[in-house]
Every structure is written in C-alpha cells, then in structure tokens.
Design a protein around this motif. Structure first.
Motif: not given
Length: 187
Positions: A65-68, A92, A94-95
C-alpha cells in the motif's frame, strides 16, 4: 463404531487436512505504515527487518500500500544497484498484491528515483515446502543480510499477516472423496 461417530470423525479429519493442505497468508508490507520511504537513516533497512520477522511460504501474497510511488520486482543485481532496466513486475496502482509463487528470494524496490537508495527496498525469502522439494532450486542465490534497525512502533501494533485464505485444491478434493467413499461405503 456407530454411523454418527464415523461421520463426525470423517468431518474432523477432512477439516484439519484441508486447512493444513492449502492455506495462504496475505502480508501487508511494512505493517500499518505500508510501502513508504524510510524517514531517517535509522530506519534504512526497515523492510528487510520486517521481512525477516515473517515466515513466507509458496502461495502467500504480499500487499504493498503506497501513495504516489511504485513497486518493482527485480533481479538481485538490480536490487543491489537500486536500478531496474527490465523489472519482472512494475506496478504503480497504490495497492499492489504480489503472489509468492516459488521458494527462494524475491527482490523488491521502489521505482521512484532516490527512494530505493533511501531504503525503500526489500528481500523476501520464501521457504521450501514439502511439495517444492522435488522442484528445481530457485535461480537466485541466497545472500546474507546485515543487522537491521528496529521497526517503527506502528509496525508492531498491527499484525503483518492480514488474512489466511483456505481454498480447495485437487489433492485435497481427492482425499476428501476417498474419505467419503470409505466412511459411507459408497463404492
């Protein structure tokens, strides 16, 4: 033995066998904090430290899980250089969920310039299982890892194992069928 005792015994045996036969766990990389750039030098190896405290087996998945940001599955050489020219996976969205489909080492890095160098990278070692002992060894040689800093407190608050899924497989179905036939005398 009475028919009801046989049935109960068969149900118990089949239930235990099916659970041990095919279960997989989904791990959330980095725990609560997710896949992020370590904020300080002391957190530099946080993801390898996290991975070393989990036991991964074939069939498990890891969720990023990540953002940008992004996640890449790379070779050992690309991991060491923090640069990928031909990643095995680039995502890329975000999940990202990645299935660990073989025993051996998996190498992950961030695809954003500079993030890998700051510690946003990880090696996961997937354990051999009884069924994988007959398969060829993984193509990646093992490498040693140095001592790692402690994980941020938020990683300890939530289990990294999100869920365990139990699924039927053909071998479990065969065992189930044999037990039903033998207990109920259907053959």
């Amino acid at each position: 033995m009475s028919s009801s005792k046989k049935t109960t015994l068969a149900i118990i045996i089949v239930s235990f066998y099916m659970f041990s036969c095919v279960s997989s766990t989904e791990f959330e990389v980095g725990g609560v904090d997710g896949w992020m750039v370590p904020q300080s030098k002391s957190q530099g190896d946080v993801f390898n430290h996290w991975a070393s405290h989990n036991r991964f087996k074939v069939g498990d998945t890891v969720r990023f899980n990540y953002t940008k940001d992004s996640v890449l599955v790379v070779s050992e050489e690309e991991y060491k250089k923090c640069k990928a020219t031909k990643p095995q996976l680039y995502s890329n969205n975000e999940d990202t969920v990645f299935k660990l489909d073989r025993p051996g080492l998996f190498y992950f890095i961030s695809g954003i310039s500079g993030h890998c160098e700051k510690g946003q990278k990880m090696i996961i070692k997937v354990m051999e299982t009884e069924s994988s002992l007959d398969s060829p060894p993984p193509s990646s040689p093992s490498s040693s890892s140095s001592s790692s800093p402690s994980l941020p407190a938020s990683t300890h608050k939530k289990s990294s194992a999100l869920k365990t899924a139990v699924q039927f497989s053909s071998s479990c179905f065969v065992v189930f069928a044999v037990l039903v036939v033998s207990v109920f005398g259907l053959a």
